[in-house]
Write a protein that holds these residues in place. Structure first.
Motif, short mmCIF file in Angstrom:
data_model
loop_
_atom_site.label_atom_id
_atom_site.label_comp_id
_atom_site.label_asym_id
_atom_site.label_seq_id
_atom_site.Cartn_x
_atom_site.Cartn_y
_atom_site.Cartn_z
N GLY A 71 0.81 -1.22 0.00
CA GLY A 71 0.00 0.00 0.00
C GLY A 71 0.84 1.26 0.00
O GLY A 71 0.51 2.24 -0.68
N LEU A 72 1.94 1.26 0.76
CA LEU A 72 2.83 2.43 0.78
C LEU A 72 3.40 2.72 -0.60
O LEU A 72 3.54 3.88 -1.00
CB LEU A 72 3.96 2.20 1.78
N LEU A 73 3.72 1.65 -1.33
CA LEU A 73 4.31 1.84 -2.66
C LEU A 73 3.25 2.12 -3.72
O LEU A 73 3.35 3.09 -4.48
CB LEU A 73 5.10 0.59 -3.05
N SER A 74 2.22 1.26 -3.78
CA SER A 74 1.26 1.33 -4.88
C SER A 74 0.20 2.39 -4.68
O SER A 74 -0.46 2.80 -5.65
CB SER A 74 0.57 -0.03 -5.06
N LEU A 157 8.96 8.57 -10.72
CA LEU A 157 9.25 7.93 -9.43
C LEU A 157 8.02 7.18 -8.92
O LEU A 157 8.13 6.08 -8.38
CB LEU A 157 9.68 8.99 -8.41
N GLY A 158 6.84 7.77 -9.09
CA GLY A 158 5.62 7.09 -8.70
C GLY A 158 5.38 5.83 -9.51
O GLY A 158 4.94 4.81 -8.98
N MET A 159 5.67 5.92 -10.82
CA MET A 159 5.53 4.75 -11.67
C MET A 159 6.46 3.63 -11.22
O MET A 159 6.09 2.45 -11.17
CB MET A 159 5.81 5.14 -13.12
N LEU A 160 7.70 3.98 -10.84
CA LEU A 160 8.65 2.98 -10.35
C LEU A 160 8.19 2.39 -9.01
O LEU A 160 8.44 1.21 -8.74
CB LEU A 160 10.03 3.60 -10.22
N GLY A 318 -2.67 -3.70 -6.09
CA GLY A 318 -3.32 -2.94 -5.04
C GLY A 318 -4.41 -2.05 -5.58
O GLY A 318 -5.05 -2.33 -6.58
N THR A 319 -4.64 -0.93 -4.92
CA THR A 319 -5.70 0.00 -5.31
C THR A 319 -5.14 1.37 -5.65
O THR A 319 -5.79 2.36 -5.55
CB THR A 319 -6.72 0.15 -4.16
N GLY A 320 -3.89 1.39 -6.04
CA GLY A 320 -3.28 2.66 -6.37
C GLY A 320 -3.84 3.23 -7.66
O GLY A 320 -3.55 2.77 -8.74
N ARG A 321 -4.64 4.25 -7.57
CA ARG A 321 -5.17 4.93 -8.75
C ARG A 321 -5.26 6.40 -8.40
O ARG A 321 -5.40 6.79 -7.27
CB ARG A 321 -6.55 4.40 -9.13
N ALA A 322 -5.18 7.21 -9.44
CA ALA A 322 -5.29 8.65 -9.19
C ALA A 322 -6.70 9.00 -8.78
O ALA A 322 -6.91 9.86 -7.98
CB ALA A 322 -4.91 9.43 -10.43
#
Length: 322
Positions: A71-74, A157-160, A318-322
């Protein structure tokens, strides 16, 4: 009906970048993210308490800790870089395109890290996708409203971070239910962004109504509507169709940003977006090796869910979305 659902998914998912742009005009990124995740975490905690207690049974502290790291990353790192980049002046379309090459980069690393190899044709797609992102970024930077050159490194950086989260999830031996992963990810982001906002003195939300409109937009449309449509289209059309739709987010966001915020949309932007779409087509049609590549783009996996086959690149976890 499938076409309507697919169109709604593309629009709702792209709306996250537009909502980030709206919020960036009225508050710092950490403030917007704090108030976005507070209500989401409260709602998810209520759902868990009332209907999803069984999903947590048997999960060790190590499994939950890994989910927190994912979660911290994605989610946390990814969303902060998206919001901060937009706040720095990077257009929403450029940010969406840079984000969109994440599964391509993940695919390039899948061989050495996961022994899941990419075909020669898919390598062509990978480079086309990177080239498309570079063309759009340079077109954006050369416009009158372009941000400083280093600001375009922020969404990279966010993409990585998404790539790192993808491989962390792929190497996990225990799959958790979507309710569990979403709750852990949102709770982790809430704690982090609340601490950052309080520590920097930016926790108090602005009185500007546009801020609360952006918060509601991001929480309801970009999270619950987009997430629900993702699962619905996934069930009706399959994983490959859903992942192909994800590559439409950048052009839709670019057009939306140009209309709503007068963001740059010239010939080079069109060429870059075209390269990105061509990359998506080549990648999805180019898998011919027997070592097939799995994807989990914005898709938490149910406990005990079998692995899927298909010529697909590792995608967003995960649920990482803008």
């Amino acid at each position: 009906m499938n076409a309507l659902l697919s169109g709604a998914l593309v629009l709702s998912w792209s709306s996250g970048f537009i909502g980030a742009k709206l919020g960036a005009e009225s508050a710092p990124a950490v403030t917007l993210l704090m108030w976005r995740f507070l209500p989401l975490t409260a709602v998810l905690a209520l759902v868990v308490a009332l209907r999803a207690r069984d999903a947590w049974r048997g999960l060790s502290a190590g499994v939950l800790g890994r989910q927190a790291a994912i979660g911290l990353l994605s989610q946390s790192a990814y969303l902060f870089t998206v919001y901060y980049a937009i706040q720095l002046g990077v257009s929403s379309g450029t940010t969406a395109l840079i984000d969109g090459i994440q599964p391509l980069v993940a695919g390039a690393l899948a061989g050495p890290l996961l022994r899941q190899y990419v075909s020669r044709r898919q390598w062509i797609g990978l480079w086309l996708g990177v080239g498309g992102a570079a063309v759009v970024a340079t077109a954006d930077a050369s416009s009158a409203a372009g941000a400083a050159w280093w600001a375009y490194l922020v969404p990279f950086l966010g993409m990585l971070a998404l790539v790192a989260a993808t491989f962390l999830e792929e190497r996990s031996r225990t799959r958790v239910a979507p309710t569990v992963s979403m709750t852990v990810h949102c709770a982790t982001s809430t704690v982090l962004f609340t601490a950052l906002a309080v520590g920097t003195g930016t926790a108090t939300p602005p009185a500007d109504p546009s801020f609360w409109f952006a918060v509601g937009w991001l929480a309801l449309v970009a999270t619950f509507v987009a997430y629900g449509l993702y699962w619905l289209v996934l069930e009706r059309s399959g994983v490959t169709k859903v992942n192909t739709l994800m590559f439409l987010m950048a052009p839709v966001t670019a057009v939306w940003g140009a209309l709503a915020f007068d963001e740059p949309f010239g010939p080079r932007t069109v060429v870059g977006l075209g390269l990105g779409l061509a990359a998506a087509v080549i990648v999805h049609r180019g898998g011919t090796r027997s070592a097939r590549i799995r994807t989990r783009r914005a898709r938490p996996v149910r406990t005990g869910e079998p692995a899927e086959d298909g010529d697909r690149l590792p995608g967003r976890c995960g649920t990482g979305r803008a």
